[in-house]
Design a protein around this motif. Structure first.
Motif, mmCIF file in Angstrom:
data_model
loop_
_atom_site.group_PDB
_atom_site.id
_atom_site.type_symbol
_atom_site.label_atom_id
_atom_site.label_comp_id
_atom_site.label_asym_id
_atom_site.label_seq_id
_atom_site.Cartn_x
_atom_site.Cartn_y
_atom_site.Cartn_z
ATOM 1 N N GLU A 156 10.194 1.658 1.582
ATOM 2 C CA GLU A 156 10.790 0.558 2.341
ATOM 3 C C GLU A 156 10.161 0.591 3.735
ATOM 4 O O GLU A 156 10.562 1.401 4.578
ATOM 5 N N PRO A 157 9.151 -0.257 4.004
ATOM 6 C CA PRO A 157 8.407 -0.193 5.267
ATOM 7 C C PRO A 157 9.266 -0.334 6.521
ATOM 8 O O PRO A 157 8.958 0.271 7.546
ATOM 9 N N ARG A 158 10.356 -1.099 6.452
ATOM 10 C CA ARG A 158 11.199 -1.259 7.652
ATOM 11 C C ARG A 158 11.821 0.054 8.088
ATOM 12 O O ARG A 158 12.090 0.263 9.263
ATOM 13 N N SER A 159 12.058 0.956 7.154
ATOM 14 C CA SER A 159 12.640 2.265 7.481
ATOM 15 C C SER A 159 11.642 3.158 8.212
ATOM 16 O O SER A 159 12.025 4.041 8.974
ATOM 17 N N ILE A 160 10.369 2.930 7.974
ATOM 18 C CA ILE A 160 9.316 3.812 8.495
ATOM 19 C C ILE A 160 9.073 3.590 9.983
ATOM 20 O O ILE A 160 8.702 4.506 10.707
ATOM 21 N N LYS A 161 9.284 2.398 10.447
ATOM 22 C CA LYS A 161 9.210 2.059 11.871
ATOM 23 C C LYS A 161 7.876 2.424 12.521
ATOM 24 O O LYS A 161 7.824 2.950 13.622
ATOM 25 N N GLY A 162 6.791 2.183 11.791
ATOM 26 C CA GLY A 162 5.466 2.324 12.373
ATOM 27 C C GLY A 162 4.910 3.739 12.468
ATOM 28 O O GLY A 162 3.839 3.940 13.046
ATOM 29 N N LEU A 163 5.595 4.730 11.926
ATOM 30 C CA LEU A 163 5.069 6.099 11.969
ATOM 31 C C LEU A 163 3.808 6.205 11.117
ATOM 32 O O LEU A 163 3.708 5.593 10.059
ATOM 33 N N TYR A 164 2.861 7.021 11.562
ATOM 34 C CA TYR A 164 1.640 7.255 10.795
ATOM 35 C C TYR A 164 1.780 8.440 9.844
ATOM 36 O O TYR A 164 1.014 8.577 8.915
ATOM 37 N N ILE A 165 2.738 9.322 10.107
ATOM 38 C CA ILE A 165 2.985 10.467 9.248
ATOM 39 C C ILE A 165 4.468 10.823 9.347
ATOM 40 O O ILE A 165 5.053 10.728 10.420
#
Length: 191
Positions: free
Chosen positions: A143-152
């Protein structure tokens, strides 16, 4: 109406049948609140260098640029992460050695990845009842919205799983690091 391009992520692991095997990290100070898998800063910093023992009989096997368990990498690997914009890791000096210290390797870092993200989307296929910390997953939908732009980051559903952005994957591949495996989350089997 323009469609926004969805960010692509991969599960990062290290695989090599000729790899050096390492024992786990030694206990951290205040290990009830500290772990390399929690995705948070430590309440008490470990003494450096951190001593990590090489498994007996594997002293002359291949050193990897990145070991996913325990989370150890070469300085060049860490530098590559920073070059591409990773800003959520904390590193600690490591000394790799055999039991009697007749074989030692310097220039390695223990990596604490800051970010334990509950990122499994509704299409994730679980193999058991557990859905947090130690989930077994047949197919992961992020779910990309949960990731909030983190690269790792570490996946909260399975905390040993490290996920990287496609940009990190491409950069690490361009550096020629060997033994890295990038698995599409939909093809992942996480046990």
């Amino acid at each position: 109406m323009t469609q926004e391009k969805q960010e692509k992520y991969y599960i990062l692991s290290a695989q090599n049948p000729e790899r050096m095997l390492l024992y786990g990290m030694p206990d951290l100070p205040d290990d009830m609140n500290n772990s390399w898998m929690f995705g948070q800063t430590f309440t008490e910093e470990p003494e450096q260098p951190i001593h990590v023992e090489i498994t007996e009989g594997f002293e002359n096997k291949q050193l990897l640029p990145f070991f996913d368990e325990p989370p150890i990498a070469s300085q060049a690997f860490v530098d590559a992460l920073i070059e591409i914009g990773v800003d959520n890791i904390i590193t600690y000096d490591v000394l790799l050695h055999n039991e009697d210290y007749s074989v030692t390797y310097e220039g390695f870092k223990a990596i604490n990845i800051i970010g334990l993200i509950k990122a499994a989307g509704p299409g994730t296929v679980y193999l058991g009842d557990s859905k947090l910390i130690d989930a077994s997953i047949e197919s992961l939908e992020l779910e990309p919205r949960s990731i909030k732009g983190l690269y790792i980051f570490r996946l909260a559903e399975s905390i040993t799983t490290i996920v990287v952005h496609e940009k990190v994957k491409r950069h690490l591949e361009s550096k020629g690091f060997h033994s890295l495996v990038f698995t599409d989350p939909g093809d992942a089997l996480i046990l």
